[in-house]
Design an enzyme around this catalytic site. Structure first.
Site, short mmCIF file in Angstrom:
data_model
loop_
_atom_site.label_atom_id
_atom_site.label_comp_id
_atom_site.label_asym_id
_atom_site.label_seq_id
_atom_site.Cartn_x
_atom_site.Cartn_y
_atom_site.Cartn_z
N HIS A 113 0.78 -1.26 -0.01
CA HIS A 113 0.14 0.05 -0.08
C HIS A 113 0.85 1.37 -0.14
O HIS A 113 0.49 2.32 -0.64
CB HIS A 113 -0.96 0.10 1.18
CG HIS A 113 -1.86 1.34 1.19
ND1 HIS A 113 -2.86 1.41 0.36
CD2 HIS A 113 -1.85 2.41 1.86
CE1 HIS A 113 -3.62 2.44 0.78
NE2 HIS A 113 -2.84 3.22 1.69
N GLN A 155 -7.14 9.01 13.04
CA GLN A 155 -7.63 9.96 11.85
C GLN A 155 -7.38 11.49 12.24
O GLN A 155 -6.99 11.63 13.77
CB GLN A 155 -9.09 9.60 11.49
CG GLN A 155 -9.40 8.40 10.81
CD GLN A 155 -8.32 8.37 9.32
OE1 GLN A 155 -8.77 8.96 8.37
NE2 GLN A 155 -7.35 7.57 9.42
N ARG A 168 -7.58 15.35 3.79
CA ARG A 168 -6.34 15.90 4.30
C ARG A 168 -5.18 15.79 3.42
O ARG A 168 -4.17 16.75 3.35
CB ARG A 168 -6.04 14.75 5.29
CG ARG A 168 -6.75 15.03 6.69
CD ARG A 168 -6.45 14.32 8.14
NE ARG A 168 -6.08 13.32 8.00
CZ ARG A 168 -6.80 12.08 7.99
NH1 ARG A 168 -8.24 12.34 8.08
NH2 ARG A 168 -6.56 10.90 7.66
N ASP A 169 -5.17 14.83 2.31
CA ASP A 169 -4.27 14.86 1.28
C ASP A 169 -4.16 16.47 0.78
O ASP A 169 -3.40 16.83 0.25
CB ASP A 169 -4.37 13.64 0.33
CG ASP A 169 -3.83 12.40 0.66
OD1 ASP A 169 -2.85 12.39 1.69
OD2 ASP A 169 -4.27 11.51 0.33
N SER A 209 -4.62 -0.14 -5.86
CA SER A 209 -4.93 -1.04 -5.02
C SER A 209 -5.14 -2.28 -5.35
O SER A 209 -5.97 -2.81 -6.30
CB SER A 209 -6.56 -0.42 -4.46
OG SER A 209 -7.02 -1.29 -3.70
N GLU A 249 -8.28 8.31 -4.25
CA GLU A 249 -7.67 7.13 -3.50
C GLU A 249 -8.66 6.27 -3.00
O GLU A 249 -9.68 6.42 -3.12
CB GLU A 249 -7.23 7.55 -2.21
CG GLU A 249 -5.62 8.09 -2.29
CD GLU A 249 -4.64 8.22 -1.40
OE1 GLU A 249 -5.38 7.86 -0.14
OE2 GLU A 249 -3.26 8.41 -1.42
N SER A 250 -8.27 4.87 -2.70
CA SER A 250 -9.08 3.78 -2.42
C SER A 250 -9.28 3.44 -1.08
O SER A 250 -8.18 3.98 -0.21
CB SER A 250 -8.62 2.55 -3.02
OG SER A 250 -7.36 2.18 -2.46
N HIS A 251 -10.33 3.16 -0.47
CA HIS A 251 -10.39 2.59 0.87
C HIS A 251 -11.33 1.38 0.80
O HIS A 251 -12.35 1.19 1.46
CB HIS A 251 -10.96 3.61 1.77
CG HIS A 251 -10.37 3.81 3.03
ND1 HIS A 251 -10.84 3.99 4.33
CD2 HIS A 251 -9.10 3.78 3.28
CE1 HIS A 251 -10.06 3.98 5.39
NE2 HIS A 251 -8.97 4.01 4.60
N HIS A 257 -10.97 -2.32 1.13
CA HIS A 257 -10.75 -3.23 2.30
C HIS A 257 -11.44 -2.86 3.45
O HIS A 257 -12.19 -3.47 4.06
CB HIS A 257 -9.34 -3.87 2.65
CG HIS A 257 -8.79 -4.45 1.26
ND1 HIS A 257 -7.51 -4.28 0.79
CD2 HIS A 257 -9.27 -5.14 0.23
CE1 HIS A 257 -7.24 -4.93 -0.31
NE2 HIS A 257 -8.52 -5.61 -0.48
#
EC number: 6.3.5.3
Length: 765
Positions: free
Chosen positions: A59, A328, A129-130, A562, A106-108, A110
Site C-alpha cells: 500500500h 484519523q 487531508r491529502d 489498490s 484514493e481507495s479505501h 478493504h
C-alpha cells in the site's frame, strides 16, 4: 547500575543480533527483512521493524506497481499546466487567473468491507487531508463505488453503510459531493470498491510540500490524539487478500471524527494564511511512521523525534503501536522556532491539540548525498536510528511475473453479436426499459440524495449530469469540472483498450459540460500482484493509460494503486477508475445533459456508430454475458469530439450535451428526456437495435436550437466529426422511429423504470 529498559532499543538490537523477530507476521518477506538488516548493519529494533513493515507494504511502497507507474512520468505530455506532479500528496495544476487546483483519488476498499460506515467515512477524511496538506482549501468530493449483485445479502449490508459513511463525513465537513458513479457485479461480492476523490483550490504561491528542512525547526503533531484504531491498516487491510476471517480484522479499521476534521481544515487555512508552515504532511496510512519518514526524506536534513511527546488517547500504547496507529484527523508540520508560539496559538484558537514532538536536524558532509538520519527516543532511550529515505523512497521494487491469462483468447472469441436480439418492436421496447432499470445504470438518487451537493454555494453542476463542476472562487467565473469513470467489463476483455475507454469516457464527460480537460488522476483496483495474470492486466492497463494521456495531452498528476482486491483466489474484474479534471473560463456557459422543454430543439448524434457489443450493458443485463472485444478506441476521434463539444459550449450553440457510454444511445436519450422532463422523437435508421445498444466510443448526443443547426454541422465538419440529425425535442414520450416500425415510451414510464430500482432494493432513505 541502571535497570535495562524493557523495550527494544538500538543498543539492545546491536547487542542481540540473533533475537528472533516477528517480521513475517508484519507482512515482510525473508529477503525484505534481510535487506533491512543490511541497511542498518544490525537487526532492527521492534520500532524500526514496525516502520519498515508499514512503509514497505504494498500500500505504501508501490513495490509491485512502481516499475509500471514510471511510464506516467516517462510518457508525460509536454504541458505547462502541471505545477506539482507525481510524488507529492496530490498533483497541482494551473487553471488560470493565478489559481491552482489540486485533486486526487484514493481507495479505501478493504476497510469499507470490514466496517462499511467507518471505512468509507475515513476514506473521505483521508483524501481531504491529502488535499489540505498541499496548501489548498478542499472544495468538493466525489466517489466511485462498486458492489456485488444489488440483491445479494452482503450488498444489502455494505452499500447502505458505505453511503452513510461518505454522506455523514462529507456533509459534516460542509463539502459538496458533486458526482461519481456506482456499479454492481458479482465479481465485487465480498470486495467492494470505495474510491474517494477530493479537489481543492489555492493560489500558486501557497503550494505546500511534504519536506522537513531547516535544522532546528520544530516538528509539530496536531489534530486528534493517537489511539489504537487502525493499527497495521496499511499492511493488514490494504496489502493482503480477503478470506473468510476478514471480519476479524475489524480492529484495523480507523474511526473518524468529521467535526474535528472541519476544525483542522480551518486551523490549517489560518496557519497557511499567516505563513507559519515550512512543510506539512497528513497522517494517513502508516501514521507517524509515514509522516516522519516522508517529511525527513523530502527535506535536506534529518529529524529527531521524542515519541513520548505524542498525545495519546490510550496511555498503554507501545512505541510500535504509536508508530503504526492510523488514528484519523492528524497532521504533522515543520515550524520555524520564531513562529512556534503563533502556530500553537492558532491551534488553540481552533481547539486543536498540538504538541512539539521533535526537531529537524542537520546532516554531516558525508550524509549530504544520501540524506540525514531519523532518530526516535522513548523514555530517554534511542529506539529508532535509520536513514529515512530507505523507508520512504527506497523500498523493494519487484518485477513481478507477467502472463496473459489462459482464458483470454476464449473470452475475446465469445462474441455477443451471436446472442439473440429482440425480434419485435415490443421486445425491443422491453429491453430498453430493462437496461434503463439495471442497478448500475438506473437513477442513483437513492445514493446521491444523501449527499449535500450544493453546500458552500459554488456548485455549478452535480450528479446526475456528465461531470461535476465547481466555481473555484467568489471573485471569478472560472470553474473546474471533474468526472470519474471505469468499466471493469471492458478492462477484463482487454485491459489496454478498456483503460483507454475509461479515460476517454471521463474526458468526454468533462468536455460535454464545456470544460477543457487538463489533467488526470487514477485509482487502479486490481487483484493480487502475485498472480501473473493480474500483473499482465495491470501492465496493459497502465500502458494504455500512459499512451492515452500522452496522446490527448493530459498529464497524470498522481493517484493510487489498490492490489489484493480478491476473495481467496477469485479476483475482481480489473477496474482502473480514471478521474479527469477540466477548466471552463465562464461557468455561465456550462452545458447540462438535459433536453430543454422550452422552445424548439433539434437532436444530433455526434460520432460514428458501429456494431460494438463486447462488454456492453445490453449483453450483461439481457443475457448475463461477458465476452467479445470491447469497443474500439480512436483517440484522435475523442480529441476531435472534445473540441466540438468545448467550442460549441463556448459559442453557446449547445442546449444540451450527453456522452454515450453504458447502455448506448438508448440510455443517453432516456436520461436527457428524464432530466429535462420532456420527450423527443428520433429516427434510428435501418438498424434500430445497433443504433440503440451499441457502445461505440467517441460519441455524444447534443441538442441545439433550429437556428444553430448549420453552425453545429459546420463545426463538426471543421473537426472531422461525423454528425447525424436524429430528430426533435418535444412531447411527453421518447419516440423512436426505424425502417420497419415505431416505438414510443412515455417519459412517465421511463421515469418509473429508471427511478424505482434502488429504492425497491434498499428501501426508503
Amino acid at each position: 547500575m541502571s535497570e535495562e529498559p524493557r523495550f527494544d532499543t538500538v543498543a539492545k538490537a546491536a547487542a542481540t543480533p540473533d533475537l528472533p523477530q516477528p517480521y513475517t507476521e508484519l507482512g515482510m518477506k525473508d529477503e525484505e527483512y534481510a535487506r533491512v538488516r543490511e541497511i542498518l548493519g544490525r537487526r532492527p529494533t521492534s520500532a524500526e521493524l514496525a516502520i519498515y513493515s508499514v512503509m514497505w507494504s504494498e500500500h505504501c511502497s508501490y513495490k509491485s506497481s512502481k516499475v509500471h507507474l514510471r511510464q506516467f512520468g516517462e510518457k508525460a505530455p509536454d504541458t505547462d499546466v502541471l505545477l506539482v506532479g507525481i510524488g507529492e500528496n496530490a498533483g497541482v495544476v494551473d487553471v488560470g487567473d493565478g489559481y491552482a487546483v489540486t485533486f486526487k483519488i484514493e481507495s479505501h476498499n478493504h476497510p469499507s468491507y470490514v466496517e462499511p460506515h467507518q471505512g468509507a467515512a475515513t476514506g473521505v477524511g483521508g483524501i481531504v487531508r491529502d488535499i489540505l496538506s498541499m496548501g489548498a482549501r478542499p472544495v468538493a468530493v466525489m466517489d466511485s463505488l462498486r458492489f456485488g449483485p444489488a440483491d445479494a445479502p452482503d450488498t444489502q449490508r455494505v452499500l447502505p453503510g458505505v453511503v452513510s459513511g461518505i454522506s455523514s463525513y462529507g456533509n459534516c465537513l460542509g463539502l459538496p459531493n458533486i458526482g461519481g458513479e456506482v456499479g454492481f457485479d458479482a465479481g465485487y461480492a465480498s470486495n467492494p470498491l470505495v474510491n474517494a476523490l477530493c479537489v481543492g483550490v489555492l493560489k500558486h504561491e501557497n503550494i505546500k510540500l511534504a519536506q522537513a528542512s531547516g535544522p532546528g525547526n520544530h516538528v509539530v503533531l496536531f489534530g486528534a490524539a493517537t489511539g489504537p484504531d487502525g493499527i497495521g491498516g496499511a499492511s493488514v487491510l490494504a496489502s493482503a487478500s480477503f478470506d473468510e476471517e476478514s471480519q476479524a480484522k475489524r480492529p484495523s479499521v480507523q474511526v473518524g471524527d468529521p467535526f474535528l476534521e472541519k476544525l483542522l481544515i480551518e486551523c490549517c487555512m489560518e496557519l497557511y494564511a499567516k505563513d507559519l508552515v515550512v512543510g506539512i504532511q497528513d497522517l494517513g496510512a502508516a501514521g507517524v511512521s509515514c509522516a516522519t519518514t516522508e517529511l525527513a526524506a523530502g527535506g535536506t536534513g534529518g529529524m529527531r523525534i521524542e515519541l513520548d511527546r505524542v498525545p495519546l488517547r490510550d496511555p498503554r500504547l507501545t512505541p510500535e503501536e504509536i508508530l503504526m496507529s492510523e488514528s484519523q484527523e492528524r497532521m504533522m508540520a515543520i515550524v520555524e522556532p520564531d513562529k512556534l508560539d503563533e502556530f500553537l496559538a492558532v491551534c488553540a484558537k481552533w481547539d486543536i491539540l498540538a504538541s512539539v514532538i521533535g526537531e529537524v536536524t542537520d546532516v554531516t558532509p558525508e550524509e549530504e548525498a544520501r540524506g540525514g538520519r531519523l532518530v526516535m527516543t522513548w523514555r530517554g532511550e534511542t529506539i529508532v536510528d535509520l536513514p529515512p529515505r530507505t523507508a520512504a523512497d527506497q523500498g523493494p521494487v519487484y518485477h513481478r511475473p507477467i502472463e496473459r491469462p489462459a482464458d483470454q483468447d476464449a473470452l475475446l472469441a465469445d462474441d455477443p453479436a451471436a446472442l439473440p436480439r429482440p425480434s419485435s418492436d415490443e421486445e425491443l421496447r422491453d429491453q430498453v426499459l430493462r437496461v434503463l432499470a439495471a442497478p448500475g445504470i438506473c437513477d442513483s438518487s437513492w445514493i446521491t440524495d444523501q449527499y449535500d451537493r450544493y453546500v458552500m454555494g459554488n456548485t455549478v453542476l452535480a450528479m446526475p449530469h456528465d461531470s461535476g463542476m465547481i466555481r473555484i472562487a467568489e471573485d471569478t467565473d472560472r470553474g473546474v469540472a471533474l468526472a470519474t469513470d471505469g468499466n471493469g467489463r471492458y478492462t477484463r476483455l482487454d485491459p489496454y483498450v478498456g483503460t483507454q475507454l475509461a479515460y476517454a469516457e471521463a474526458y468526454r464527460n468533462v468536455a460535454a459540460t464545456g470544460a477543457r480537460p487538463l489533467a488526470v488522476t487514477n485509482c487502479l483496483n486490481f487483484g493480487s500482484p502475485e498472480d501473473p495474470g493480474v500483473m499482465w492486466q495491470f501492465a496493459e492497463a497502465t500502458r494504455g493509460l500512459a499512451d492515452a494521456c500522452q496522446a490527448l495531452g493530459t498529464p497524470v498528476t498522481g493517484g493510487n494503486v489498490s492490489f489484493y482486491n480478491q476473495t481467496g483466489s477469485t479476483a475482481i474484474n480489473p477496474t482502473p477508475v480514471i478521474g479527469v479534471l477540466g477548466v471552463i473560463d465562464d461557468v455561465h456557459k456550462r452545458v447540462t445533459s438535459a433536453f430543454s422543454a422550452e422552445g424548439e430543439s433539434v437532436v444530433f448524434l455526434l460520432g460514428e456508430t458501429r456494431l460494438e457489443l463486447g462488454g456492453s450493458a445490453w449483453a450483461d443485463v439481457i443475457h448475463g454475458h461477458l465476452g467479445g472485444r470491447p469497443p474500439q478506441i480512436d483517440l484522435d476521434a475523442e480529441a476531435a469530439l472534445g473540441r466540438v463539444l468545448i467550442d460549441g459550449a463556448a459559442a453557446e450553440l449547445l442546449v444540451s450535451a450527453h456522452d454515450l457510454s453504458d447502455g448506448g444511445l438508448a440510455v443517453a436519450l432516456a436520461e436527457s428526456c428524464l432530466r429535462g422532463g420532456v420527450g423527443c422523437e428520433v429516427d434510428l435508421g435501418d438498424d434500430a437495435f445497433t443504433a440503440l445498444f451499441s457502445e461505440s466510443a467517441a460519441r455524444a448526443v447534443v441538442s441545439v436550437r433550429p437556428e444553430h443547426e448549420t453552425a453545429l454541422v459546420d463545426l463538426c465538419a471543421k473537426h472531422g466529426v461525423p454528425v447525424r440529425r436524429l430528430g426533435t425535442v418535444g412531447g411527453s414520450a421518447l419516440t423512436m422511429v426505424h425502417r420497419t416500425g415505431r416505438i414510443s415510451i412515455e417519459v412517465a414510464e421511463l421515469r418509473d423504470a429508471y427511478e424505482s430500482t434502488l429504492p425497491a432494493l434498499f428501501g426508503n432513505k
